[in-house]
Design an enzyme around this catalytic site. Structure first.
Site, PDB file in Angstrom:
ATOM      1  N   SER A  40     -87.409  51.625  39.665  1.00 26.82           N
ATOM      2  CA  SER A  40     -87.552  52.868  40.500  1.00 26.82           C
ATOM      3  C   SER A  40     -87.920  52.835  41.707  1.00 26.82           C
ATOM      4  O   SER A  40     -87.556  53.602  42.617  1.00 26.82           O
ATOM      5  CB  SER A  40     -88.472  54.092  39.618  1.00 26.82           C
ATOM      6  N   LYS A  81     -94.635  55.531  43.431  1.00 26.67           N
ATOM      7  CA  LYS A  81     -93.651  56.320  44.158  1.00 26.67           C
ATOM      8  C   LYS A  81     -94.069  56.618  45.331  1.00 26.67           C
ATOM      9  O   LYS A  81     -95.245  56.221  46.143  1.00 26.67           O
ATOM     10  CB  LYS A  81     -93.437  57.904  43.237  1.00 26.67           C
TER      11      LYS A  81
END
Length: 186
Positions: A40, A81
């Site tokens: 990701s 993230k």
């Protein structure tokens, strides 16, 4: 002679105990290792990169836009993230461009993937209201996204992240050695 050996053994034992306690305190309060699990954050971070997370960064300061953070996700896993929205920000994506409070922002860390995408935008258009049901990022929370926008489970899916769930700021990739570097916001 036996007393001297016993004394030396005691000194080594004390030194070892102190070293273990210090290592534990540093790991618990200051820095922690983490392994990137998944794709990701590609191309910025690769699957199985090993990193150091600075736990102190947000105890003495605030997150900045585009910092890479580690946090406890709702499913009980730790996610890594990029901070896109800070408390009070209005966010929107249009034509593969990030708008924060009405101003367009460049995201140079996405350039490599944007060149590869030929079948539409890398980041699908959205408004904050569509994703979290609010016009602005709530106080004490962050809106985060993975750099691999098409394959990232992030705030678009799990909502804004409370600061209380943030472990720290990703600061250094140390393994594999050929990829070792300091993580920057861009």
């Amino acid at each position: 002679m036996a007393k001297k050996k016993k004394n030396e053994l005691w000194e080594w034992t004390k030194a070892l105990v102190i070293a273990v306690i210090l290592a534990g305190l540093i790991r618990w309060f200051l820095f922690a290792p983490i392994v990137v699990d998944g794709l990701s954050m590609m191309p910025t971070l690769k699957n199985q990169d090993r990193m150091i997370v600075n736990k102190l960064a947000y105890k003495i300061g605030e997150p900045h836009r585009f910092d890479i953070i580690v946090f406890h996700a709702p499913e009980g896993k730790d996610y890594i993230k990029r901070v896109i929205g800070l408390p009070g920000d209005r966010l929107e994506y249009k034509k593969d461009t990030l708008y924060i409070n009405g101003k367009a922002y460049k995201e140079p860390y996405l350039d490599e993937y944007k060149k590869q995408v030929t079948d539409g935008p890398l980041t699908e258009p959205f408004t904050l209201k569509e994703k979290i049901g609010r016009d602005t990022v709530p106080r004490g929370e962050l809106f985060v996204m993975g750099d691999n926008r098409r394959f990232s489970k992030d705030s678009r899916h799990i909502g804004a992240i409370p600061m209380s769930k943030v472990i720290g700021k990703a600061s250094i990739v140390y393994w594999p050695p050929k990829d070792a570097h300091i993580v920057t916001a861009e």
